[in-house]
Design an enzyme around this catalytic site. Sequence first.
Site, PDB file in Angstrom:
ATOM      1  N   PHE A  25      10.737  14.729 -17.135  1.00  0.00           N
ATOM      2  CA  PHE A  25      10.918  15.468 -15.884  1.00  0.00           C
ATOM      3  C   PHE A  25      10.841  14.504 -14.723  1.00  0.00           C
ATOM      4  O   PHE A  25      10.451  13.357 -14.868  1.00  0.00           O
ATOM      5  CB  PHE A  25       9.862  16.578 -15.727  1.00  0.00           C
ATOM      6  CG  PHE A  25       8.433  16.150 -15.907  1.00  0.00           C
ATOM      7  CD1 PHE A  25       7.711  15.643 -14.818  1.00  0.00           C
ATOM      8  CD2 PHE A  25       7.806  16.238 -17.130  1.00  0.00           C
ATOM      9  CE1 PHE A  25       6.383  15.255 -14.952  1.00  0.00           C
ATOM     10  CE2 PHE A  25       6.480  15.857 -17.296  1.00  0.00           C
ATOM     11  CZ  PHE A  25       5.770  15.364 -16.205  1.00  0.00           C
TER      12      PHE A  25
ATOM     13  N   GLY B 276       0.779  -1.233   0.000  1.00  0.00           N
ATOM     14  CA  GLY B 276       0.000   0.000   0.000  1.00  0.00           C
ATOM     15  C   GLY B 276       0.805   1.274   0.000  1.00  0.00           C
ATOM     16  O   GLY B 276       0.224   2.361   0.129  1.00  0.00           O
TER      17      GLY B 276
ATOM     18  N   TYR C  97      -1.079   4.041 -13.323  1.00  0.00           N
ATOM     19  CA  TYR C  97      -1.684   5.243 -12.757  1.00  0.00           C
ATOM     20  C   TYR C  97      -3.169   5.427 -13.054  1.00  0.00           C
ATOM     21  O   TYR C  97      -3.782   6.355 -12.535  1.00  0.00           O
ATOM     22  CB  TYR C  97      -0.897   6.475 -13.222  1.00  0.00           C
ATOM     23  CG  TYR C  97       0.499   6.486 -12.643  1.00  0.00           C
ATOM     24  CD1 TYR C  97       0.724   6.898 -11.335  1.00  0.00           C
ATOM     25  CD2 TYR C  97       1.583   6.029 -13.383  1.00  0.00           C
ATOM     26  CE1 TYR C  97       1.991   6.884 -10.790  1.00  0.00           C
ATOM     27  CE2 TYR C  97       2.862   6.004 -12.848  1.00  0.00           C
ATOM     28  CZ  TYR C  97       3.062   6.428 -11.550  1.00  0.00           C
ATOM     29  OH  TYR C  97       4.318   6.406 -11.002  1.00  0.00           O
TER      30      TYR C  97
END
Length: 410
Positions: free
Chosen positions: A410, A92, A123
């Site tokens: 980035f 988690g 994601y």
Amino acid sequence: MNTDLRVLTASEWDAWLGCTELAFGGVPLSPESRELYASLAEPQRALGHWDGAECVGTAGAYSFRVTVPGGAAVPAAGVTMVSVAATHRRQGLLTSMMRRQLDDVRSWGEPLAVLLASEPGIYGRFGYGAATSELNLRIDTSRVGLALPPGTDGVRVRRSSPERALGACEAVYARLAAGRPGTPVRRPGWERVAVSDPESRREGGSPLQCVLAERDGEVTGYATFHLRPAWDDAGPRGTVAVRDVAGLDPASYAALWRFLSGIDLMPVVECRNRPADDPVLRLVSDVRRCEVRLRDGLYVRLVDLGAALAARSYRAPLDVVLDVQDAFCPWNAGRWRLTADAGSAAACRRTDDDPGLSLSAGVLGAAYLGGVSLTTLAAAGQVRELRVGALAEAALAFSSDVQPWCPHGF
């Protein structure tokens, strides 16, 4: 295991970065890259999971502004260096860092979070949607010519060192960034990323080289690249590995491509991460010889949905009620009325009116920059039309004249 999740202090940055390096294969950054990213670091916006004295999880967030349709530069958290130690997976840690990070981004008043994913499947469960594509090219210049637009011969291409040319290149970048959704508006210091040249980035090639395109003494474009010499029994098989190429007008852009395609002993030009609508696809004489490949690029997360949708402009008038599902950021869930006139300010407010479209926050993030059509997402079963005509209206309004693109990492 019990771990401590907390905001990074400046003194913890080296240990935090070491955790990231280990999670991404254990190859340390070069001293040059380490110094560069240390100068760009924002420890107060970074999170670390600590198991005693050991850093076992990382998540950073640069303070960016990203161009959106219409040209506005919207504050966005540039999510970076997300990792979990192999010894602490499936406990988690990632979810807790994403939870804390999005709460923080909301508290900072930044309506967007953006990232470049190491793996595309990670994601989506946190509400990010793939909003841009990257074009990769490998051009066999011995078999592919260029159709040059009028004025190309009037553009001078000259060599410069990347460092000497940096100011001129950044001026070109800034002008182009305003017209390309998804492009970060570079803060001071980030221009150094464009010329960072550790040996590990050369892949066996030369030090970074640079040329400038000029007309009447004004810099109108630039290209940076490495040369990778190679030979076989038939002769030279070298490669021009393009880092970046940009032009303010068609003739300047074509002149740079003519230069890159004509370097002696280099019959191959490779280009990674170009926009999906790169005009070079229309300059080449035979696109089939160019080994074109698309992959996912920038992922967008609407953190403050109302502010994010109101910050961009729309291609056509729009009045639609969106029924949004967002389990991870529940403050976004529910019905929103989005109204806009073509090219002017928009408004997005809570409503109890009947919805026209139903979709998740992640799907809305994918469509946000105008590169992924709501019609396509509906065909994939990710958008439901609840009012006849709402899908066509919204798809047109959300679309962009140019494909969104994030030109650097980035």
